[in-house]
Design a protein around this motif. Structure first.
Motif, PDB file in Angstrom:
ATOM      1  N   ASP A  97       1.005  -1.391  -0.346  1.00 19.46           N
ATOM      2  CA  ASP A  97       0.619  -0.150   0.344  1.00 19.46           C
ATOM      3  C   ASP A  97       1.182   1.290  -0.138  1.00 19.46           C
ATOM      4  O   ASP A  97       0.970   2.185  -0.504  1.00 19.46           O
ATOM      5  N   LEU A  98       2.014   0.974   0.928  1.00 19.31           N
ATOM      6  CA  LEU A  98       2.738   2.102   0.867  1.00 19.31           C
ATOM      7  C   LEU A  98       3.760   2.669  -0.365  1.00 19.31           C
ATOM      8  O   LEU A  98       4.178   3.720  -0.550  1.00 19.31           O
ATOM      9  N   THR A  99       4.259   1.637  -1.365  1.00 16.44           N
ATOM     10  CA  THR A  99       4.615   1.607  -2.337  1.00 16.44           C
ATOM     11  C   THR A  99       4.182   2.171  -3.566  1.00 16.44           C
ATOM     12  O   THR A  99       4.934   1.986  -4.513  1.00 16.44           O
ATOM     13  N   ARG A 100       2.716   1.927  -3.651  1.00 16.85           N
ATOM     14  CA  ARG A 100       2.304   1.516  -5.112  1.00 16.85           C
ATOM     15  C   ARG A 100       2.191   3.424  -5.747  1.00 16.85           C
ATOM     16  O   ARG A 100       2.323   4.062  -4.608  1.00 16.85           O
ATOM     17  N   PRO A 101       2.084   2.959  -6.640  1.00 17.26           N
ATOM     18  CA  PRO A 101       2.439   4.327  -7.243  1.00 17.26           C
ATOM     19  C   PRO A 101       1.028   5.361  -6.428  1.00 17.26           C
ATOM     20  O   PRO A 101       0.512   5.306  -5.679  1.00 17.26           O
ATOM     21  N   GLY A 102       2.288   6.268  -5.926  1.00 14.09           N
ATOM     22  CA  GLY A 102       1.997   7.842  -5.074  1.00 14.09           C
ATOM     23  C   GLY A 102       1.421   7.234  -3.508  1.00 14.09           C
ATOM     24  O   GLY A 102       0.843   8.447  -3.244  1.00 14.09           O
ATOM     25  N   GLY A 103       1.954   6.288  -3.226  1.00 13.91           N
ATOM     26  CA  GLY A 103       1.348   5.526  -2.008  1.00 13.91           C
ATOM     27  C   GLY A 103       1.830   6.459  -0.973  1.00 13.91           C
ATOM     28  O   GLY A 103       1.267   7.170   0.291  1.00 13.91           O
ATOM     29  N   ILE A 104       3.566   6.939  -1.499  1.00 13.79           N
ATOM     30  CA  ILE A 104       3.431   8.093  -0.100  1.00 13.79           C
ATOM     31  C   ILE A 104       3.271   9.031  -0.357  1.00 13.79           C
ATOM     32  O   ILE A 104       3.128   9.816   0.705  1.00 13.79           O
ATOM     33  N   ALA A 105       3.235   9.846  -1.311  1.00 12.14           N
ATOM     34  CA  ALA A 105       2.265  11.164  -1.841  1.00 12.14           C
ATOM     35  C   ALA A 105       0.675  10.967  -0.416  1.00 12.14           C
ATOM     36  O   ALA A 105       1.053  11.812  -0.192  1.00 12.14           O
ATOM     37  N   PHE A 106       0.707  10.102  -0.833  1.00 15.11           N
ATOM     38  CA  PHE A 106      -0.704  10.187  -0.467  1.00 15.11           C
ATOM     39  C   PHE A 106      -0.413   9.862   1.309  1.00 15.11           C
ATOM     40  O   PHE A 106      -1.516  10.733   2.264  1.00 15.11           O
ATOM     41  N   PHE A 107       0.329   9.038   1.961  1.00 11.62           N
ATOM     42  CA  PHE A 107       0.382   9.253   3.146  1.00 11.62           C
ATOM     43  C   PHE A 107       1.122  10.291   4.062  1.00 11.62           C
ATOM     44  O   PHE A 107       0.754  11.283   5.173  1.00 11.62           O
ATOM     45  N   ARG A 108       1.619  11.220   3.218  1.00 12.84           N
ATOM     46  CA  ARG A 108       2.481  12.381   3.695  1.00 12.84           C
ATOM     47  C   ARG A 108       1.186  13.956   3.705  1.00 12.84           C
ATOM     48  O   ARG A 108       1.472  14.052   5.216  1.00 12.84           O
ATOM     49  N   ALA A 109       0.188  13.018   3.246  1.00 12.23           N
ATOM     50  CA  ALA A 109      -0.223  14.687   2.818  1.00 12.23           C
ATOM     51  C   ALA A 109      -1.565  14.411   3.612  1.00 12.23           C
ATOM     52  O   ALA A 109      -2.495  15.467   5.002  1.00 12.23           O
TER      53      ALA A 109
END
Length: 196
Positions: A97-109
């Motif tokens: 979930d964290l490494t799927r495309p955009g995952g970390i951007a969504f988490f940080r937001a």
């Protein structure tokens, strides 16, 4: 003479705009570094005017956080009947979930202090993480086992995965995720990674 009331649109445009913007953001987050995401780029991809996004969401962070909320977490598979196997599957799903495309951007937001006062994104992230763990732990208790506490699992599995993905620590892969569970059961800890 009174003017006839204007008929409301049947739910359509607002929902279509929201869906187009969400899709555009998700696609761009998977294609670009988060630092390259901009509201004008999202607007262009969605086929809307940037002012529409500014008016509705205000900031890119708020838009990212809303999409993160809607992405949610996959429903965990049925229990395998073995706590260690279930925890390994949970760790691998969390990493995916964290490494799927955009995952970390969504988490940080989602956990950004800029919007957290309004949304309490930290609490929502923790709720989702523990909801997945609760499913695993309930199945274990149903078998008469005494599993580790949710707090211990957060400390030993969830937190290391988030930390390593956020800071792009090399070697954060499925083997590492499964190793966290193995360490939990053996009582040992992973060796520290030397950052160069």
């Amino acid at each position: 003479m009174n003017a006839e009331p204007v008929a409301k649109r049947p739910g359509g445009r607002s929902a279509r705009v929201q869906a187009a913007v969400h899709q555009a953001l998700t696609e761009l987050a998977g294609e670009r570094d988060v630092n390259q995401l901009t509201i004008p780029a999202v607007a262009e991809r969605a086929g809307v005017n940037p002012t529409t996004i500014y008016r509705r969401w205000g900031t890119l962070q708020a838009l990212l956080a809303e999409v993160a909320d809607l992405r949610g977490t996959d429903v965990p598979p049925p229990s395998s009947g073995d706590l260690r196997t279930d925890l390994e599957a949970y760790a691998v799903r969390t990493l995916a979930d964290l490494t799927r495309p955009g995952g970390i951007a969504f988490f940080r937001a989602e956990v950004s202090s800029d919007i957290d006062e309004r949304r309490n994104g930290l609490r929502e992230c923790l709720r989702r993480a523990t909801a997945g763990l609760d499913t695993v732990l309930e199945a274990s208790r149903g078998r008469g086992e005494t599993p580790p506490s949710p707090e211990r699992l957060l400390d030993r599995i969830v937190a290391p995965l988030h930390f390593r993905v956020v800071f792009s620590v090399p070697g954060t892969d499925e083997t590492y995720a499964r190793g966290l569970v193995a360490d939990l059961f053996s009582g040992s800890r992973h060796q520290a990674v030397e950052l160069r």
